[in-house]
Design a protein around this motif. Structure first.
Motif, PDB file in Angstrom:
ATOM      1  N   LYS A  30       0.819  -1.209   0.000  1.00 35.33           N
ATOM      2  CA  LYS A  30       0.000   0.000   0.000  1.00 35.33           C
ATOM      3  C   LYS A  30       0.863   1.275   0.000  1.00 35.33           C
ATOM      4  O   LYS A  30       0.637   2.195  -0.780  1.00 35.33           O
ATOM      5  CB  LYS A  30      -0.886  -0.037   1.252  1.00 35.33           C
ATOM      6  N   GLU A  31       1.865   1.271   0.854  1.00 33.75           N
ATOM      7  CA  GLU A  31       2.757   2.437   0.924  1.00 33.75           C
ATOM      8  C   GLU A  31       3.438   2.711  -0.412  1.00 33.75           C
ATOM      9  O   GLU A  31       3.690   3.858  -0.780  1.00 33.75           O
ATOM     10  CB  GLU A  31       3.875   2.134   1.923  1.00 33.75           C
ATOM     11  N   VAL A  32       3.761   1.622  -1.094  1.00 28.34           N
ATOM     12  CA  VAL A  32       4.435   1.729  -2.389  1.00 28.34           C
ATOM     13  C   VAL A  32       3.487   2.348  -3.415  1.00 28.34           C
ATOM     14  O   VAL A  32       3.859   3.267  -4.149  1.00 28.34           O
ATOM     15  CB  VAL A  32       4.920   0.331  -2.852  1.00 28.34           C
ATOM     16  N   VAL A  33       2.254   1.870  -3.418  1.00 31.58           N
ATOM     17  CA  VAL A  33       1.238   2.400  -4.344  1.00 31.58           C
ATOM     18  C   VAL A  33       1.059   3.900  -4.107  1.00 31.58           C
ATOM     19  O   VAL A  33       1.039   4.695  -5.050  1.00 31.58           O
ATOM     20  CB  VAL A  33      -0.109   1.663  -4.163  1.00 31.58           C
ATOM     21  N   GLU A  34       0.975   4.274  -2.838  1.00 35.95           N
ATOM     22  CA  GLU A  34       0.776   5.692  -2.507  1.00 35.95           C
ATOM     23  C   GLU A  34       1.921   6.554  -3.035  1.00 35.95           C
ATOM     24  O   GLU A  34       1.698   7.635  -3.572  1.00 35.95           O
ATOM     25  CB  GLU A  34       0.638   5.861  -0.992  1.00 35.95           C
ATOM     26  N   ASN A  35       3.129   6.053  -2.891  1.00 34.03           N
ATOM     27  CA  ASN A  35       4.297   6.768  -3.421  1.00 34.03           C
ATOM     28  C   ASN A  35       4.225   6.903  -4.929  1.00 34.03           C
ATOM     29  O   ASN A  35       4.558   7.941  -5.495  1.00 34.03           O
ATOM     30  CB  ASN A  35       5.578   5.990  -3.076  1.00 34.03           C
ATOM     31  N   MET A  36       3.773   5.836  -5.571  1.00 32.66           N
ATOM     32  CA  MET A  36       3.734   5.818  -7.036  1.00 32.66           C
ATOM     33  C   MET A  36       2.707   6.810  -7.596  1.00 32.66           C
ATOM     34  O   MET A  36       2.971   7.482  -8.595  1.00 32.66           O
ATOM     35  CB  MET A  36       3.414   4.405  -7.544  1.00 32.66           C
ATOM     36  N   ILE A  37       1.552   6.854  -6.942  1.00 39.09           N
ATOM     37  CA  ILE A  37       0.458   7.696  -7.441  1.00 39.09           C
ATOM     38  C   ILE A  37       0.891   9.162  -7.577  1.00 39.09           C
ATOM     39  O   ILE A  37       0.577   9.833  -8.549  1.00 39.09           O
ATOM     40  CB  ILE A  37      -0.795   7.551  -6.546  1.00 39.09           C
ATOM     41  N   LEU A  38       1.677   9.611  -6.620  1.00 37.45           N
ATOM     42  CA  LEU A  38       2.149  10.982  -6.630  1.00 37.45           C
ATOM     43  C   LEU A  38       2.922  11.307  -7.919  1.00 37.45           C
ATOM     44  O   LEU A  38       2.864  12.419  -8.438  1.00 37.45           O
ATOM     45  CB  LEU A  38       3.036  11.198  -5.402  1.00 37.45           C
ATOM     46  N   TYR A  39       3.617  10.292  -8.435  1.00 36.59           N
ATOM     47  CA  TYR A  39       4.427  10.500  -9.649  1.00 36.59           C
ATOM     48  C   TYR A  39       3.666  10.183 -10.940  1.00 36.59           C
ATOM     49  O   TYR A  39       4.233  10.184 -12.025  1.00 36.59           O
ATOM     50  CB  TYR A  39       5.747   9.724  -9.530  1.00 36.59           C
ATOM     51  N   MET A  40       2.379   9.920 -10.799  1.00 37.53           N
ATOM     52  CA  MET A  40       1.528   9.789 -11.985  1.00 37.53           C
ATOM     53  C   MET A  40       0.589  10.985 -12.054  1.00 37.53           C
ATOM     54  O   MET A  40      -0.043  11.221 -13.056  1.00 37.53           O
ATOM     55  CB  MET A  40       0.702   8.508 -11.901  1.00 37.53           C
ATOM     56  N   THR A  41       0.497  11.701 -10.942  1.00 39.08           N
ATOM     57  CA  THR A  41      -0.444  12.817 -10.902  1.00 39.08           C
ATOM     58  C   THR A  41       0.302  14.145 -10.782  1.00 39.08           C
ATOM     59  O   THR A  41       0.755  14.700 -11.770  1.00 39.08           O
ATOM     60  CB  THR A  41      -1.433  12.603  -9.730  1.00 39.08           C
ATOM     61  N   GLU A  42       0.488  14.583  -9.552  1.00 40.16           N
ATOM     62  CA  GLU A  42       1.129  15.875  -9.306  1.00 40.16           C
ATOM     63  C   GLU A  42       2.518  15.997  -9.935  1.00 40.16           C
ATOM     64  O   GLU A  42       2.812  16.939 -10.655  1.00 40.16           O
ATOM     65  CB  GLU A  42       1.265  16.041  -7.787  1.00 40.16           C
TER      66      GLU A  42
END
Ligand SMILES: *Cc1c(COP(=O)(O)O)cnc(C)c1O
Length: 404
Positions: A30-42
């Motif tokens: 989960k923590e990994v996914v959260e980190n990844m999302i930031l670099y697909m959005t903002e």
């Protein structure tokens, strides 16, 4: 099993699935996914752009590179991101072969490597290189003595996997590294099943090149890395832009690289703790399974990955077993994920000297940190019943192993 991404979905224990195919792939933390999302959005910038958004991405990649380097005892400048274990293995073998062809054309590998090594080696043979495929003993171990005698004046590369993905056997990597160093031969190891599972120190182990893959330690798929020791002569395979210090072109998969960095950090920090838990589950499964008559453990009894169980059940068909387990919500595999759809006989078990009719009845259970001792008990309750059912149906089963 507790599925880490499904909190609040309200799955009851009864209809929970038991995923024991972690050598094929693992769920992303989960923590990994959260980190990844930031670099697909903002933070979606191209790391090659010179503006601030680009710099943010560039910085994230370098941060991930640091984490990978730290996890295996390498320097940051020795880590190159790739599209996964397959690309890293291809790069190591073809890249070393072509850059060092003036020195020699002989490569040594083992007969139980992953197909991304074996098939790259076979292709290289067509390019006028010579490859020696070392045999293994019944446990899947390469002999350092046999390795020594296979070395020739023109040997340029030894590529031996750290641990096998089907049977879990761990090779004497430090000894192999020592032999390679003494003979001034490059040593590559496919450590895809090992990174995040066993501590690695590339310097101490005399490793010149090492392949790793994000999705085998709860990181994303389609992202891996190749460690290349400073000073190693290696050819580039993917030409284009200046990314990865001009050695691997193409816009970086920033979210995946960020995810891989986070995942490798989490996994290596937890190695000792998770191994303790995995060993306990693995050993209860092995103890339980071998009480089923005509059942054999594949791989080494002790020198094996903490999450690997591989057994043969005589008289039955692994495919049917997998389907029946699947129907009960237990997800396992026959050997490697890559072989399971092709119905090909495992080259690994064949190399270990297992007879083809026995290989047919093989089952790999590979554990992960989502598994619990409850899952183990459940498998030990269901599996023997299925094996018996299949044996009752099989014309190959002798009378004494049937029940009415
Ligand atoms: C999974 C695996 C690979 C391939 O890695 P991908 O990232 O899936 O391409 C290579 N070697 C071993 C030992 C593996 O288990």
């Amino acid at each position: 099993m507790v599925i880490n991404n499904c909190e609040g979905v309200g799955v009851t224990v009864e209809n929970m699935k038991i995923y024991m195919d972690n050598s094929a792939t693992t769920p992303v933390k989960k923590e990994v996914v959260e980190n990844m999302i930031l670099y697909m959005t903002e933070n979606f910038g191209n790391p090659s752009s010179i503006h601030d958004l680009g710099k943010t991405s560039k910085h994230a990649i370098e941060n991930a590179r640091k984490k990978v380097a730290k996890a295996i005892g390498a320097g940051e400048s020795e880590i190159y991101f790739t599209s996964g274990g397959t690309e890293s293995n291809n790069w190591a073998i073809k890249g070393i072969a072509f850059a060092n062809r003036n020195r020699g054309k002989h490569i040594i590998t083992s007969s139980i490597e992953h197909h991304s090594v074996l098939h790259a080696c076979e292709w290289i043979e067509g390019q006028k290189f010579e490859v020696t495929y070392l045999p293994v003993d019944k446990y899947g171990l390469v002999s350092p003595e046999e390795l020594k005698s296979a070395i020739k004046d023109d040997t340029i590369l030894i590529s031996i996997m750290f641990a096998n993905n089907e049977i879990g056997t761990i090779q004497p990597v430090e000894e192999i590294g020592k032999i390679a160093r003494e003979n001034r031969i490059y040593f590559h190891t496919d450590a895809v099943q090992v990174v995040g599972h066993i501590p690695i120190d590339v310097t101490k182990m005399n490793i010149d090149l090492l392949s790793l893959s994000g999705h085998k330690f709860q990181g994303p798929k389609g992202c891996g890395a190749l460690y290349i020791k400073t000073g190693t002569k290696i050819e580039t395979l993917i030409h284009g832009g200046d990314q990865e210090r001009k050695r691997r072109a193409g816009t970086e998969n920033v979210p995946a690289i960020v995810g891989l960095g986070k995942a490798i950090e989490l996994a290596t920090d937890e190695i000792e703790e998770s191994n303790k838990i995995l060993f306990e589950m693995r050993d209860s499964l092995i103890r339980g399974l071998i009480t089923i008559p005509k059942t054999h453990l594949n791989g080494h009894p002790t020198q094996r990955l903490a999450n690997n169980i591989n057994v043969n059940f005589e008289y039955i068909e692994g495919e049917s077993l997998l389907l029946m387990l699947n129907a009960k919500g237990i997800f396992a595999s026959a050997g490697s994920a890559c072989n399971s759809s092709s119905l090909e006989t495992s080259h690994v078990l064949t190399a270990c000297g297992v007879k083809p009719e026995i290989i047919r009845g093989s089952l790999r259970l590979s554990l992960g940190m989502m598994n619990t001792l409850k899952d183990v008990d459940k498998v030990l309750e269901i599996l023997p019943e299925i094996v018996q059912k299949l044996r009752n149906m099989s014309p190959l089963t002798p009378q004494e192993y049937r029940t009415l």
